[in-house]
Design a protein around this motif. Structure first.
Motif, PDB file in Angstrom:
ATOM      1  N   ARG A  19       0.817  -1.216   0.000  1.00  0.00           N
ATOM      2  CA  ARG A  19       0.000   0.000   0.000  1.00  0.00           C
ATOM      3  C   ARG A  19       0.853   1.270   0.000  1.00  0.00           C
ATOM      4  O   ARG A  19       0.401   2.327  -0.443  1.00  0.00           O
ATOM      5  CB  ARG A  19      -0.927   0.017   1.231  1.00  0.00           C
ATOM      6  CG  ARG A  19      -2.216  -0.769   1.052  1.00  0.00           C
ATOM      7  CD  ARG A  19      -3.192  -0.416   2.165  1.00  0.00           C
ATOM      8  NE  ARG A  19      -4.468  -1.093   2.011  1.00  0.00           N
ATOM      9  CZ  ARG A  19      -4.829  -2.157   2.716  1.00  0.00           C
ATOM     10  NH1 ARG A  19      -3.989  -2.671   3.604  1.00  0.00           N
ATOM     11  NH2 ARG A  19      -6.001  -2.716   2.525  1.00  0.00           N
ATOM     12  N   TRP A  22       1.310   1.913  -3.478  1.00  0.00           N
ATOM     13  CA  TRP A  22      -0.015   2.237  -4.027  1.00  0.00           C
ATOM     14  C   TRP A  22      -0.396   3.678  -3.693  1.00  0.00           C
ATOM     15  O   TRP A  22      -0.900   4.418  -4.545  1.00  0.00           O
ATOM     16  CB  TRP A  22      -1.042   1.259  -3.457  1.00  0.00           C
ATOM     17  CG  TRP A  22      -2.451   1.538  -3.890  1.00  0.00           C
ATOM     18  CD1 TRP A  22      -3.070   1.113  -5.032  1.00  0.00           C
ATOM     19  CD2 TRP A  22      -3.417   2.331  -3.186  1.00  0.00           C
ATOM     20  NE1 TRP A  22      -4.357   1.575  -5.078  1.00  0.00           N
ATOM     21  CE2 TRP A  22      -4.604   2.336  -3.964  1.00  0.00           C
ATOM     22  CE3 TRP A  22      -3.401   3.030  -1.986  1.00  0.00           C
ATOM     23  CZ2 TRP A  22      -5.750   3.004  -3.572  1.00  0.00           C
ATOM     24  CZ3 TRP A  22      -4.544   3.709  -1.592  1.00  0.00           C
ATOM     25  CH2 TRP A  22      -5.705   3.689  -2.378  1.00  0.00           C
ATOM     26  N   ARG A  23      -0.127   4.103  -2.467  1.00  0.00           N
ATOM     27  CA  ARG A  23      -0.475   5.469  -2.066  1.00  0.00           C
ATOM     28  C   ARG A  23       0.322   6.506  -2.848  1.00  0.00           C
ATOM     29  O   ARG A  23      -0.193   7.575  -3.188  1.00  0.00           O
ATOM     30  CB  ARG A  23      -0.262   5.646  -0.556  1.00  0.00           C
ATOM     31  CG  ARG A  23      -1.361   5.007   0.289  1.00  0.00           C
ATOM     32  CD  ARG A  23      -1.304   5.477   1.730  1.00  0.00           C
ATOM     33  NE  ARG A  23      -0.123   4.965   2.422  1.00  0.00           N
ATOM     34  CZ  ARG A  23      -0.122   3.843   3.133  1.00  0.00           C
ATOM     35  NH1 ARG A  23      -1.230   3.103   3.211  1.00  0.00           N
ATOM     36  NH2 ARG A  23       0.964   3.443   3.743  1.00  0.00           N
ATOM     37  N   GLN A  24       1.597   6.185  -3.147  1.00  0.00           N
ATOM     38  CA  GLN A  24       2.378   7.111  -3.964  1.00  0.00           C
ATOM     39  C   GLN A  24       1.776   7.244  -5.363  1.00  0.00           C
ATOM     40  O   GLN A  24       1.657   8.350  -5.900  1.00  0.00           O
ATOM     41  CB  GLN A  24       3.833   6.629  -4.059  1.00  0.00           C
ATOM     42  CG  GLN A  24       4.609   6.791  -2.751  1.00  0.00           C
ATOM     43  CD  GLN A  24       6.040   6.342  -2.906  1.00  0.00           C
ATOM     44  OE1 GLN A  24       6.313   5.265  -3.431  1.00  0.00           O
ATOM     45  NE2 GLN A  24       6.973   7.170  -2.442  1.00  0.00           N
ATOM     46  N   ARG A  26      -1.299   6.709  -6.185  1.00  0.00           N
ATOM     47  CA  ARG A  26      -2.576   7.426  -6.036  1.00  0.00           C
ATOM     48  C   ARG A  26      -2.332   8.933  -5.967  1.00  0.00           C
ATOM     49  O   ARG A  26      -3.059   9.718  -6.582  1.00  0.00           O
ATOM     50  CB  ARG A  26      -3.296   6.953  -4.778  1.00  0.00           C
ATOM     51  CG  ARG A  26      -4.636   7.639  -4.516  1.00  0.00           C
ATOM     52  CD  ARG A  26      -5.071   7.446  -3.079  1.00  0.00           C
ATOM     53  NE  ARG A  26      -4.060   7.994  -2.161  1.00  0.00           N
ATOM     54  CZ  ARG A  26      -4.064   7.767  -0.851  1.00  0.00           C
ATOM     55  NH1 ARG A  26      -4.996   6.992  -0.304  1.00  0.00           N
ATOM     56  NH2 ARG A  26      -3.132   8.301  -0.077  1.00  0.00           N
ATOM     57  N   ASP A  27      -1.289   9.346  -5.237  1.00  0.00           N
ATOM     58  CA  ASP A  27      -0.998  10.774  -5.114  1.00  0.00           C
ATOM     59  C   ASP A  27      -0.617  11.379  -6.464  1.00  0.00           C
ATOM     60  O   ASP A  27      -0.971  12.526  -6.768  1.00  0.00           O
ATOM     61  CB  ASP A  27       0.123  11.001  -4.096  1.00  0.00           C
ATOM     62  CG  ASP A  27      -0.300  10.655  -2.676  1.00  0.00           C
ATOM     63  OD1 ASP A  27      -1.527  10.556  -2.439  1.00  0.00           O
ATOM     64  OD2 ASP A  27       0.581  10.468  -1.825  1.00  0.00           O
ATOM     65  N   SER A  30      -4.088  11.558  -8.383  1.00  0.00           N
ATOM     66  CA  SER A  30      -5.307  11.928  -7.654  1.00  0.00           C
ATOM     67  C   SER A  30      -6.089  13.050  -8.322  1.00  0.00           C
ATOM     68  O   SER A  30      -7.311  13.161  -8.134  1.00  0.00           O
ATOM     69  CB  SER A  30      -4.953  12.321  -6.217  1.00  0.00           C
ATOM     70  OG  SER A  30      -4.031  13.419  -6.229  1.00  0.00           O
ATOM     71  N   ASP A  39      -9.705   1.172  -1.835  1.00  0.00           N
ATOM     72  CA  ASP A  39      -8.821   0.682  -0.772  1.00  0.00           C
ATOM     73  C   ASP A  39      -9.674   0.200   0.389  1.00  0.00           C
ATOM     74  O   ASP A  39     -10.253   0.991   1.131  1.00  0.00           O
ATOM     75  CB  ASP A  39      -7.873   1.787  -0.311  1.00  0.00           C
ATOM     76  CG  ASP A  39      -6.846   1.279   0.686  1.00  0.00           C
ATOM     77  OD1 ASP A  39      -6.679   0.048   0.786  1.00  0.00           O
ATOM     78  OD2 ASP A  39      -6.205   2.111   1.359  1.00  0.00           O
ATOM     79  N   THR A  44      -7.418  -3.544  -2.980  1.00  0.00           N
ATOM     80  CA  THR A  44      -6.714  -2.273  -3.087  1.00  0.00           C
ATOM     81  C   THR A  44      -6.281  -2.128  -4.539  1.00  0.00           C
ATOM     82  O   THR A  44      -5.404  -2.860  -5.007  1.00  0.00           O
ATOM     83  CB  THR A  44      -5.484  -2.236  -2.157  1.00  0.00           C
ATOM     84  OG1 THR A  44      -5.907  -2.489  -0.810  1.00  0.00           O
ATOM     85  CG2 THR A  44      -4.793  -0.878  -2.215  1.00  0.00           C
TER      86      THR A  44
END
Length: 422
Positions: A19, A22-24, A26-27, A30, A39, A44
């Motif tokens: 994750r 994944w969050r990077q 997404r940023d 976004s 998520d 996810t």
């Protein structure tokens, strides 16, 4: 990664680890309404709405990797941190999906070698680039680990981040005075997997000192120490002469075959086969458990009848039946005090001499590479297996017993030497 309707997979040791990546992603995306993000505890993903192209986050559990189809990419993040069994199964699942009909799967693996100890990941890197596989490894030189230039070469991010560069130099300075921090620094900053020197039987430097010494001649009859493996383990013998000359051999089951034993123990392919070819590792053809009689026969053929045999209590009855009547047996009980004494003697004769090695150098080196110790609260040291089912430290265990018997027999003074006026 764009393939309409395709679903790329991102694997990490845990879903929480995956994750992070994944969050990077997404940023980065976004602000783009073309993407949808999900998520939850069940899934996810990042999905390109128009083409149904998706990236899914997975843990290193192989259940989610079998049957990969219409998967353009499988990305494996830090495989050295995967739990061994699950990591092996995951790699098998991903590797066997490559080349299947209707599959254009490509695999990208990124990570440091540590904390893995053997297995598919270090083996893949060690094999290097070959047909269908490209390997790029950034590793430091062990003999230049203190060099700031070398450290920065292996950590390219330091060129654009003064903070990271400063942190690397702080860790380097801390490692100079702390063996535990040195091991961590070498493993994770220079990509040189290294055990904490407080947990290894012999350091690399001390063993190199032993190998660099001119080999001493055979003098008299040797003391032979044996480590008799239980069940399907190896049995090993180490001989040491009055001069400090040391030789080693081991015997392993003929069933399963050597390459299967390599696979089971998760060592680089060919490790055991090379030892068999050199004659240092003997095969007990057609047997699943090497008989003690076969080990004794090999000892006599290689070194003659020893002056004494040192052993632990395991399978002592079989050993007594195999050796000639009247031959001295030095029984070690495996107590903390005995183990600490023997390990201390080995380290002493390795560091200051007179220990030298003739036949069995590769065998001993292979075994010492996996020989670990544990320390108690009182400063005592005892050998322990990194993995009871796979660790081949049998030869190293015999070396410990041999070194202890050698010093107690007068091979080197066991206590301090005091000098005074005459």
């Amino acid at each position: 990664m764009f393939e309409e309707g395709g679903e790329s997979m991102l694997f990490a040791a845990t879903r929480e680890q995956a994750r992070i990546v994944w969050r990077q992603a997404r940023d980065f995306l976004s602000d783009d309404p073309a993407y949808r993000f999900a998520d939850s505890s069940a899934t996810t993903t990042i999905t390109h709405i128009a083409t149904r192209t998706r990236v899914r986050v997975m843990s290193s559990n192989a259940k989610g990797a079998f049957g990969l189809l219409r998967t353009p990419w499988a990305i494996l993040d830090e495989p050295g941190a995967y739990e061994k069994a699950r990591g092996e199964l995951l790699w098998d699942a991903v590797a066997t999906a490559v080349g299947k009909p209707d599959s254009r799967l490509k695999v990208l693996i990124v990570g440091t070698l540590a904390p893995a100890h053997g297995g598919w990941w270090p083996e893949l890197v060690e094999a290097g680039s070959q047909r269908g596989v490209y390997v790029q490894a950034l590793q430091g030189r062990r003999d230049r680990w203190q060099s700031a230039r070398e450290i920065m070469r292996v950590n390219p991010l330091s060129r654009i981040s003064p903070e990271f560069r400063r942190q690397l130099l702080i860790e380097r300075d801390e490692a100079l005075g702390d063996q535990r921090k040195k091991a961590r620094f070498l493993s994770y900053r220079l990509n040189l997997p290294t055990a904490d020197e407080s947990t290894v039987l012999l350091t690399v430097d001390d063993w190199q000192r032993v190998l660099a010494r001119p080999v001493a001649p055979r003098q008299g009859r040797p003391i032979v120490a044996v480590d008799l493996g239980a069940s399907r383990a190896w049995s090993a013998a180490v001989a040491v002469w009055e001069s400090g000359r040391c030789e080693a051999l081991a015997i392993c089951p003929g069933i399963p075959e050597v390459f299967e034993q390599e696979k089971r123990d998760r060592v680089p392919r060919g490790t055991y086969a090379r030892l068999v070819e050199s004659g240092e590792l003997l095969l007990c053809t057609g047997k699943r458990v090497p008989p003690v009689e076969d080990l004794w026969r090999a000892i006599v053929e290689a070194w003659g009848v020893p002056v004494k045999v040192v052993c632990d209590r395991l399978r002592i009855g079989e050993l007594r039946d195999a050796v000639p009547a009247g031959l001295a047996l030095d029984l070690r009980k495996g107590l903390w005090s005995e183990a600490n004494e023997d390990i201390g003697f080995l380290r002493r004769v390795a560091l200051d001499g007179p220990l030298t090695v003739a036949e069995g150098r590769d065998l001993l080196t292979t075994s010492l590479a996996v020989a670990l110790v544990v320390n108690d609260a009182h400063g005592n040291t005892k050998m322990r297996k990194a993995d009871p089912n796979r660790s081949r430290d049998d030869v190293a265990a015999a070396l410990v017993l041999a070194a202890g018997a050698f010093v107690r027999a007068g091979g080197q003074r066991a206590g301090p030497v005091y000098l005074g006026a005459i």
